[in-house]
Structure formats: structure tokens, C-alpha cells
Design an enzyme around this catalytic site. Structure first.
Site, PDB file in Angstrom:
ATOM      1  N   ILE A   1      75.978  48.952   4.008  1.00 43.25           N
ATOM      2  CA  ILE A   1      74.919  49.006   5.024  1.00 43.25           C
ATOM      3  C   ILE A   1      73.714  49.772   4.488  1.00 43.25           C
ATOM      4  CG2 ILE A   1      74.316  49.742   7.362  1.00 43.25           C
ATOM      5  CD1 ILE A   1      76.396  47.504   7.304  1.00 43.25           C
ATOM      6  N   LEU A   2      73.968  50.908   3.851  1.00 41.03           N
ATOM      7  CA  LEU A   2      72.932  51.716   3.217  1.00 41.03           C
ATOM      8  C   LEU A   2      73.182  51.731   1.714  1.00 41.03           C
ATOM      9  CD1 LEU A   2      72.885  54.769   5.650  1.00 41.03           C
ATOM     10  CD2 LEU A   2      71.120  53.018   5.456  1.00 41.03           C
TER      11      LEU A   2
ATOM     12  N   GLY B   1      81.665  55.560   8.013  1.00 39.27           N
ATOM     13  CA  GLY B   1      80.693  55.852   9.054  1.00 39.27           C
ATOM     14  C   GLY B   1      79.267  55.855   8.546  1.00 39.27           C
ATOM     15  N   GLU B   2      78.401  56.499   9.312  1.00 44.96           N
ATOM     16  CA  GLU B   2      76.996  56.614   8.958  1.00 44.96           C
ATOM     17  C   GLU B   2      76.485  57.999   9.341  1.00 44.96           C
ATOM     18  OE1 GLU B   2      75.570  54.278   7.340  1.00 44.96           O
ATOM     19  OE2 GLU B   2      76.638  52.427   7.862  1.00 44.96           O
TER      20      GLU B   2
ATOM     21  N   CYS C   1      82.972  51.644   6.677  1.00 43.01           N
ATOM     22  CA  CYS C   1      84.072  51.332   5.780  1.00 43.01           C
ATOM     23  C   CYS C   1      85.406  51.520   6.497  1.00 43.01           C
ATOM     24  CB  CYS C   1      84.057  52.255   4.557  1.00 43.01           C
ATOM     25  SG  CYS C   1      82.458  52.361   3.725  1.00 43.01           S
TER      26      CYS C   1
ATOM     27  N   ASP D   1      74.457  57.925   2.101  1.00 44.50           N
ATOM     28  CA  ASP D   1      74.757  59.131   2.865  1.00 44.50           C
ATOM     29  C   ASP D   1      76.029  59.797   2.363  1.00 44.50           C
ATOM     30  OD1 ASP D   1      76.188  56.948   3.751  1.00 44.50           O
ATOM     31  OD2 ASP D   1      75.886  57.310   5.880  1.00 44.50           O
TER      32      ASP D   1
ATOM     33  N   ARG E   1      84.618  49.029   1.504  1.00 40.77           N
ATOM     34  CA  ARG E   1      83.218  49.284   1.826  1.00 40.77           C
ATOM     35  C   ARG E   1      82.529  48.078   2.445  1.00 40.77           C
ATOM     36  NH1 ARG E   1      78.161  50.258  -2.328  1.00 40.77           N
ATOM     37  NH2 ARG E   1      76.667  51.047  -0.789  1.00 40.77           N
TER      38      ARG E   1
ATOM     39  N   ILE F   1      77.782  37.346  25.939  1.00 41.71           N
ATOM     40  CA  ILE F   1      78.887  36.434  26.245  1.00 41.71           C
ATOM     41  C   ILE F   1      78.825  36.082  27.726  1.00 41.71           C
ATOM     42  CG2 ILE F   1      81.393  36.323  26.575  1.00 41.71           C
ATOM     43  CD1 ILE F   1      80.617  35.836  23.722  1.00 41.71           C
TER      44      ILE F   1
END
Length: 633
Positions: free
Chosen positions: A55-56, A77-78, A2, A101, A52, A294
């Protein structure tokens, strides 16, 4: 993943409207959901805004800011091991309504206080409002993967994942700090805790800032320090044991970064770092990993063919994109929007574009930043040790003193060599210091302090950076480990991680750094230097791990830097942009530069003389930044 922002306004002039503007500035970091809340405390108005990227737990239950009792959290974050921490909390009687989380952070803090951070494996930056204690806590992860800026003027505290969120608040003062500009010119980034503006700081990795609302007192606390682990006695392991333990630890760290409720891919350059991530994750996995590369049409910069060979060997689902100068030029104008503080790493262009490529197929991408810093991959480590040990200190002092009496411009033959005056000054300073840590600092400078004074047309205050902290490291294992510790706290956090975070987030892609798991860092810090650089072979240990999965013959090749071929493009497709932004009119408009030396350097470069194009790129990036964030606002 986020973007977070907010304020603590002791004059109570800030409300929901300005908070929404701050939050909207971070829309790219989180287009899936957003929340803005203002809380009235006796002493201040407090605003928490969040964007946001789901992801989870993709449901609305992951909405932020999130509350639990008298606690409110704003999180970016995560926490990869949140399920294990959640189970521990459930055993203590806590119940959960989501699989996010964020909820684990709140209830973990309620249970263990700020010490809960010691349990986290992940990347994180968060703001927490503890109503019981009447405190605001700003906290950043151990490596600094997730950014957090803050501004303080005695009446208002502002914070945000990017500076552009702070720009949106009327109390923010854009007063350029020339001393920080000098750092930018030298290194191409501004080392933490400094920023381009006065009263504006980067929260240091491994730290949290506590603001007491009743007294307005701020306290910066360190909860983790990489030096502590480098200073520990070295582990006594055989080569085989070190390889095996490193393999298992990397595998565990890499697998944690695959935890997501959305598609995950990884960036693959074909070098040892990214190949280790691809190899350890693809081996034994039935599903093909998505890998992205790339490429350039200029062969001396092109790693794409090697990456493709690695992808074919491992059996990944591989996608590549060959860039042209025109495509790179289209990104050039976007860079100051993406990097809202002056930033001039010369691989920003391909990093942004590989993020664009990956986002078409995945929402999370694993990178391999940190490999060079923790395993010893850069040649500067070898150079720093060699330059300061090849002759006795008294001879170095004699040479340095003699060099200070001679102007390098008057040395025949050598004065026509590439970037000679800069290299001459660096060697003078290195031999004067006798110190390999100082040598890494000087090697890392694109522009010396003397040149920076010339570009700025004035002297400046020498701000303290972590390059000056070599004395805090134990001399218990040669020099390599000390150099890695310093690089971890400088180039890694303020260059490489900034580059990757902003590039991925600019297209709403979550970038993860599996090599920067703190357990990996702590283990490698305690390994002898000889396992990292051995007999002139850099990253010896990591290479031995990778050779378990990919044949050595496929991996062994000259290392190419992941940078755009700017020195080719500047003389061709991008020449007019260089002329315009480095003109007398544009340079004078900033009030920062003395235009004469810069224009002279520009003209020498365009005339084909042996000038370091990176110096011009750094000034150009400042000019583009100024035009976007100062001139146009």
C-alpha cells in the site's frame, strides 16, 4: 497492510518449513510479497513470517521481516503519520532507505523504546524481536482494528493475524473451550481475550505482551485505556464549539486514511456514519471518490437507493450491486474459511460481497465502523437507560423476583409473541441488576445464559468480559458515556472490527476505519452525553456535522440495519442447508451441542412460528466452522 505470524519454540523443534505453512495460510492478506525467517537464540528458535499487501512504498524496500541493528519487526497495518515521525527521527540523526512506515517503527523503537507507540496514529499489530534485551514483543493498536491471536503451552508460543496461521503449526492443540462457545451463543462473537480454543487468546487492544526468552516470563502491559478518557472531567463547550471541533477533527482523521500509493474508495450505506466520511472527503476535492454499496431486492433491508441519492448529491463515482439469495448462498460456504473462529454477525454476507465489489476498482476501502459506538447510535443505549430508570429499584427487584417464579411459556397470549421467553428472561435480569451497563449486556445477548445451557446440555463457567467492568467508570455524566465505553470494548472490537477485517482481507482489500482515530475517541469521550443522545435523538452531534454538508431532508429517514435478509432466505433458498447442518447427525458430531432444543427451534422456525432466526444462524455458523476447521482436518 499484511498478515503476520510466527513462533517462539523453546524446544527448538520448529523450522522454516512449518513457518512457511503458517505464512501461506495468510496469503489472502498479502499476495504481493512474503518473507519467512528463523532466528536461533540461545533459549529458543524464533520464526517471523509475513505476507505483504503493498500500500505504501510499493518497492522491494518495504519487504518484511525488516531489520535494523539488533531489532527485527513483523508488522501488519498502517502508521498514517509516519512521515511526521520520520522527520523527527531524521532530526535526531537517523537515515532511511525506504518510504515505508515499517522502517519508522523500527527506528522509532530504537530511539524511544516501546513508548514510540504513543506517537502512532494508525491501525497496527506487530511482533518485534529485541536481540539486545532477548525479548519478543507482541503489540496491538488502541482500538483493535488489526487482529492478533496467540497460543501458549509452556513450550511454544504461536502468534498470527488469524487463527488459521496457528492451525498450520503441529504444536497447536484444537481443544474447544465450551465456556467460550457459551459466549459465542450469547453474543454471536467471542469477547476478547477469550477464543474458541483453550490456551489461545486475542491480544487485547491497547496492550502489548512481552516474552522474556531467558525466563519464559510473560507480561501483559496496557499502554492505552479508553476508560481513562471517559473518566476525565467533561469539557465545557457550547453546541457550536463542539460541532466545529468535531468537524475539524473528523476531517483530519479522514484525510489521514487517504494516504496510500494505490487507489482508495469507501463503503457508502447512506447512513450518517458513512455519509460523514464521504461528505467530508469529497467536499473541496476535485477528484471523484469511488463509493460502493450493496443492495437487496427485499425492500425492508435495502439501503441502496438512499446511498445512491447521497452519492449523486456529493458527486462521487458510485457503484452498486443488488444481491440475490443465490449470490448470498454462494458466500455462505466461504464464511468459515474467512471467519476461522465461530462468528455469526448477520451482516457478514453483504460485507464480504461489498468487499468483492470494491476490490475490482480499488486496493484500499474506508469503512465507517465505530460511529454508533462513539456517537451513540444504537437504540440499546436508550433502552438500557429507560429500563433501569422508569421505576424505583425496589419495584424492579419485586418484579424480577416475581418473574423468576413464573414460567413464561404458561403466560396466555404473550407466550405466542415473537421471541417472548427470551425477552422475558432479559427483562427479569435487567430489573434484577438495576444497572444500565448490565442492561446493555442482556440486550446484546441473542441467546440468554439459560438458553445457552439448554443448547449445550450442560452448565459452563461464566468467563469475565468487559460487560462486567461498568464499576470502573465514573458516574459523572449520566449513563450514556458509560454505555459507549463498554460497547467500545466489546461489540465494536470483537464484532464489527472482526467482521470488517476478515471480509476485506479475504479479497486482499485493505479496510480502514477513519472514525476510530484515537484522537477522535479521546475527544468525544470527554464530551457530555447530551451531545450524543439529545431528547431521544441518537448521534445528535454527528448529525449536526453532516448537516453542514448534506441537507437534513436528504439524510432523515428510518435507519435500516446493514444485514442480509436471512429470515426470508432461510425459509426459501437456504432451507435445505439449514436442515442439513442443524440435523441430529451434524449437531451430535461436534460433541458440543444437545441437539434436541436446537432441532425443536429449527422446526418451529421452518413451520412459520415466531422464532428469532438469529439463534439458528449462530448455531449454523458454528456448525459450518466445525465442519471446515475440525472435521475436515
Amino acid at each position: 497492510m499484511c498478515g503476520i505470524t510466527g513462533f517462539v519454540d523453546f524446544k527448538k523443534n520448529s523450522g522454516i518449513d512449518v513457518l512457511r505453512k503458517m505464512s501461506d495460510a495468510l496469503l489472502h492478506r498479502g499476495p504481493d510479497d512474503g518473507g519467512c525467517e528463523v532466528y536461533e537464540a540461545p533459549e529458543a528458535a524464533i520464526g517471523f513470517g509475513q505476507r505483504r499487501l503493498s500500500i505504501l512504498d510499493l518497492s522491494p524496500l518495504g519487504h518484511q521481516p525488516m531489520h535494523f541493528g539488533d531489532l527485527i519487526v513483523n508488522f501488519n497495518g498502517e502508521i498514517y503519520n509516519f512521515k511526521e515521525i520520520r522527520k523527527e527521527l531524521e532530526e535526531k540523526g537517523y537515515t532511511f532507505t525506504s518510504w515505508s512506515d515499517t522502517e519508522v517503527i523500527l527506528k522509532g523503537y530504537d530511539c524511544w523504546g516501546i513508548d514510540v507507540v504513543q506517537k502512532f496514529i494508525g491501525m497496527f499489530a506487530f511482533a518485534l524481536y529485541d536481540k539486545r534485551k532477548q525479548q519478543i514483543i507482541l503489540l496491538r493498536d488502541r482500538a483493535g482494528v488489526k487482529p492478533l491471536y496467540y497460543y501458549w503451552n509452556e513450550e511454544v508460543l504461536l502468534f498470527g493475524s488469524e487463527l488459521k496461521a496457528l492451525y498450520a503449526h503441529p504444536a497447536f492443540e484444537k481443544k474447544i473451550d465450551v465456556n467460550s462457545v457459551a459466549l459465542f451463543l450469547q453474543f454471536s462473537y467471542i469477547p476478547a481475550p477469550h477464543s474458541v480454543f483453550h490456551r489461545t487468546f486475542k491480544l487485547l487492544p491497547g496492550h502489548y505482551l512481552t516474552i522474556d526468552l531467558s525466563s519464559r516470563r510473560q507480561q501483559l502491559t496496557k499502554y492505552w485505556e479508553v476508560f481513562d478518557h471517559y473518566n476525565k472531567p467533561k469539557l465545557s463547550l457550547s453546541d457550536a464549539e463542539a460541532i466545529e471541533q468535531t468537524d475539524k477533527l473528523l476531517k483530519n482523521a479522514y484525510e489521514y486514511r487517504m494516504v496510500a500509493d494505490v487507489p482508495v474508495g469507501l463503503f457508502l450505506s447512506g447512513g450518517y456514519d458513512s455519509s460523514s466520511v464521504a461528505a467530508l472527503l469529497q467536499t473541496g476535492r476535485a477528484e471523484k471518490l469511488k463509493t460502493f454499496t450493496i443492495g437487496f431486492h427485499e425492500n425492508e433491508f435495502n439501503e441502496a437507493p438512499e446511498a445512491k441519492k447521497i452519492a449523486e448529491y456529493l458527486g462521487t463515482d458510485h457503484t452498486e450491486w443488488y444481491l440475490t439469495a443465490k449470490e448470498a448462498g454462494s458466500v455462505l460456504d466461504r464464511l468459515p474459511e474467512i471467519y476461522d473462529e465461530p462468528f455469526a454477525d448477520n451482516s457478514t454476507v453483504p460485507t464480504v460481497l461489498v468487499s468483492v465489489l470494491a476490490r475490482k476498482q480499488v486496493k484500499v476501502a474506508l469503512s465507517a465502523d465505530g460511529g454508533d459506538e462513539i456517537f451513540g447510535g444504537y437504540n440499546k443505549f436508550n433502552q438500557a437507560e429507560r429500563y433501569t430508570s422508569q421505576m424505583p429499584p425496589f419495584v424492579q427487584s419485586l418484579l424480577s423476583g416475581t418473574m423468576s417464579l413464573i414460567n413464561p411459556q404458561y403466560i396466555p397470549f404473550f407466550n405466542s409473541k415473537y421471541n417472548f421467553a427470551t425477552r422475558y428472561e432479559k427483562m427479569r435480569l435487567i430489573w434484577k441488576s438495576h444497572d444500565p451497563v448490565s442492561a446493555v449486556k442482556y440486550i446484546s445477548q441473542y441467546i440468554t445464559e439459560k438458553e445457552a445451557e439448554s443448547f449445550l446440555g450442560q452448565s459452563f463457567e461464566r468467563y469475565h468480559t468487559f460487560f462486567e467492568d461498568g464499576r470502573l467508570l465514573e458516574h459523572n455524566d449520566g449513563t450514556v458515556n458509560r454505555l459507549l465505553a463498554i460497547d467500545y470494548k466489546t461489540f465494536l472490537v470483537d464484532n464489527n472490527l472482526v467482521k470488517m477485517d476478515r471480509a476485506t482481507m479475504s479479497v486482499s482489500l485493505e479496510g480502514r476505519e477513519p472514525m476510530l482515530d484515537h484522537r477522535v475517541i479521546e475527544f468525544l469521550a470527554q464530551l457530555p452525553s447530551s451531545l450524543k443522545i439529545r431528547n431521544g435523538v441518537n448521534k445528535w452531534l454527528l448529525k449536526e456535522v453532516v448537516h453542514r454538508y448534506i441537507p437534513k431532508a436528504l439524510m432523515e429517514r428510518p435507519k435500516r440495519p446493514f444485514i442480509a435478509p436471512l429470515m426470508v432466505w432461510f425459509r426459501e433458498d437456504l432451507k435445505e442447508q439449514l436442515r442439513y447442518y442443524l440435523s441430529e447427525r451434524c449437531l451430535s458430531a461436534t460433541g458440543v451441542f444437545a441437539h434436541g432444543p436446537i432441532i425443536q427451534l429449527r422446526d418451529e422456525y421452518l413451520a412459520g412460528k415466531k422464532v428469532n432466526y438469529q439463534k439458528l444462524w449462530q448455531v449454523l455458523m458454528f456448525q459450518l466452522w466445525y465442519d471446515r476447521w475440525i472435521e475436515k482436518l
